[in-house]
Design an enzyme around this catalytic site. Sequence first.
Site, PDB file in Angstrom:
ATOM      1  N   TYR A  32       0.825  -1.202   0.000  1.00 11.93           N
ATOM      2  CA  TYR A  32       0.000   0.000   0.000  1.00 11.93           C
ATOM      3  C   TYR A  32       0.857   1.250   0.000  1.00 11.93           C
ATOM      4  O   TYR A  32       2.048   1.207   0.301  1.00 11.93           O
ATOM      5  CB  TYR A  32      -0.952   0.010   1.202  1.00 11.93           C
ATOM      6  CG  TYR A  32      -0.311   0.379   2.521  1.00 11.93           C
ATOM      7  CD1 TYR A  32      -0.481   1.663   3.055  1.00 11.93           C
ATOM      8  CD2 TYR A  32       0.444  -0.537   3.244  1.00 11.93           C
ATOM      9  CE1 TYR A  32       0.096   2.008   4.265  1.00 11.93           C
ATOM     10  CE2 TYR A  32       1.022  -0.197   4.451  1.00 11.93           C
ATOM     11  CZ  TYR A  32       0.839   1.080   4.965  1.00 11.93           C
ATOM     12  OH  TYR A  32       1.422   1.424   6.152  1.00 11.93           O
ATOM     13  N   LYS A 147       6.532  -1.889   2.266  1.00  6.09           N
ATOM     14  CA  LYS A 147       5.293  -1.298   2.780  1.00  6.09           C
ATOM     15  C   LYS A 147       4.122  -2.251   2.549  1.00  6.09           C
ATOM     16  O   LYS A 147       3.200  -2.004   1.758  1.00  6.09           O
ATOM     17  CB  LYS A 147       5.031   0.067   2.126  1.00  6.09           C
ATOM     18  CG  LYS A 147       4.106   0.966   2.937  1.00  6.09           C
ATOM     19  CD  LYS A 147       4.122   2.382   2.392  1.00  6.09           C
ATOM     20  CE  LYS A 147       3.145   3.305   3.122  1.00  6.09           C
ATOM     21  NZ  LYS A 147       3.529   3.525   4.535  1.00  6.09           N
ATOM     22  N   GLU A 179      11.855   2.657  14.567  1.00  4.40           N
ATOM     23  CA  GLU A 179      10.951   3.670  14.034  1.00  4.40           C
ATOM     24  C   GLU A 179       9.692   3.657  14.874  1.00  4.40           C
ATOM     25  O   GLU A 179       9.552   2.882  15.820  1.00  4.40           O
ATOM     26  CB  GLU A 179      10.632   3.407  12.562  1.00  4.40           C
ATOM     27  CG  GLU A 179       9.991   2.059  12.286  1.00  4.40           C
ATOM     28  CD  GLU A 179       9.760   1.812  10.796  1.00  4.40           C
ATOM     29  OE1 GLU A 179       9.710   2.791  10.020  1.00  4.40           O
ATOM     30  OE2 GLU A 179       9.621   0.634  10.416  1.00  4.40           O
ATOM     31  N   LEU A 204      11.028   1.560   7.398  1.00  4.62           N
ATOM     32  CA  LEU A 204      10.483   1.995   6.126  1.00  4.62           C
ATOM     33  C   LEU A 204      11.223   3.229   5.624  1.00  4.62           C
ATOM     34  O   LEU A 204      11.476   4.160   6.390  1.00  4.62           O
ATOM     35  CB  LEU A 204       9.001   2.326   6.289  1.00  4.62           C
ATOM     36  CG  LEU A 204       8.239   2.583   4.996  1.00  4.62           C
ATOM     37  CD1 LEU A 204       8.031   1.285   4.232  1.00  4.62           C
ATOM     38  CD2 LEU A 204       6.897   3.239   5.293  1.00  4.62           C
TER      39      LEU A 204
END
Length: 284
Positions: A32, A147, A179, A204
Site C-alpha cells: 500500500y 510497505k 521507528e 520503512l
Amino acid sequence: MRTVYLNGDYVAEQDAKVSIFDRGFMFGDGIYEVTAVIDGQLIDFPGHMQRLRRSLGEIGMTMPLDEDGLARIHHHLIEDNALREGLVYLQVTRGTQDRNFLYPSTDTPQTLVLYTQAKAVIDSPLAKRGLTLISVPDLRWQRSDIKTTQLLYACMAKEMAKAEGADDAWLVRDGAVTEGSSNNAFIVTRDGAVVTRELSRALLPGITRGVLLDLIERDGLRLEERPFTLEEAYAAAEAFVTSSTSFVYPVVNLDGRAIGNGSPGPITQRLRQRYIDRVHDLIH
C-alpha cells in the site's frame, strides 16, 4: 457518500466488494501507499510511486498500472470526493485464488483499490501539543522496509500505547529505536544534532523522512544517520516523528519522561514549518 476505485471502476463505497479469496484478505499479500493531499493537490506523488514500485518488486509483483494511470485515478477521486486536505490510500494485492500458500500464476489479475480520507494535516492539534509515546519491543518481521499491508503488530503497538494513555509507540530492537508504529523517529541532541536511524531492512524508507533530511541540511543543521538508544531519547533536547499524513509531529513525552522541557521544541517547530512552506511552494 465517498466514491472509491476498485479494479477499473469508480463505485460508491458501500458497493465496493472484494472476494473472500483475495490474497490481501487471507495472507496480507499486498502493498500500500498513502499520499497526502493539500489544497486538492497530491504531495510528493512521484516519490510514493517509486516506493510502490520498489515494494512490489521486493515481493515479486509488478505495478498494476503505469504512474500516469495511477495519477489519473488519484486526481479523479480527489475531484469526485471534493477532497481539499487529507490522503489518498492505494492498495495492490496479488489477486484472488483458492487458498494456497504458493503464489498464483502471473496472469492472475491483481486487486487495486484506492480511496480518499479527509484529515487535518496542516492545522493539526497533535502538531501543536506534541505526542506522548511509549516504547515497545520491535517484534515485526525482518523486512520492515517493504510497505506491506500486514500491519498487525503496528496495530498492537498502537493499542498498547492507547492502554497506557499515550498517542503512539516507538519500536525498539537490540537496544535501539527502529521507528514508530507508522512513522520515522528522530531526536535532537543537546548540542543540536538531528539524529535518525539510517535506512536498512529494519525500517520503512519514509517519503517525508527523505525530504526532511534535505531540508535539515539546507537549514545548516548537523545530521547524524545512526541508531539511537532509549537513553539517548530520554536525554534529548527534542524529538519528533515524520510521516506523509502528519508531516512533522513533535514528541514531548516518552515512557512517562518529558523530552526537553515537555513541549514542542524550536528545531522541530522550525522543520515542520519548513516542510509546510515547501508544500505550499509545490502547489501554488
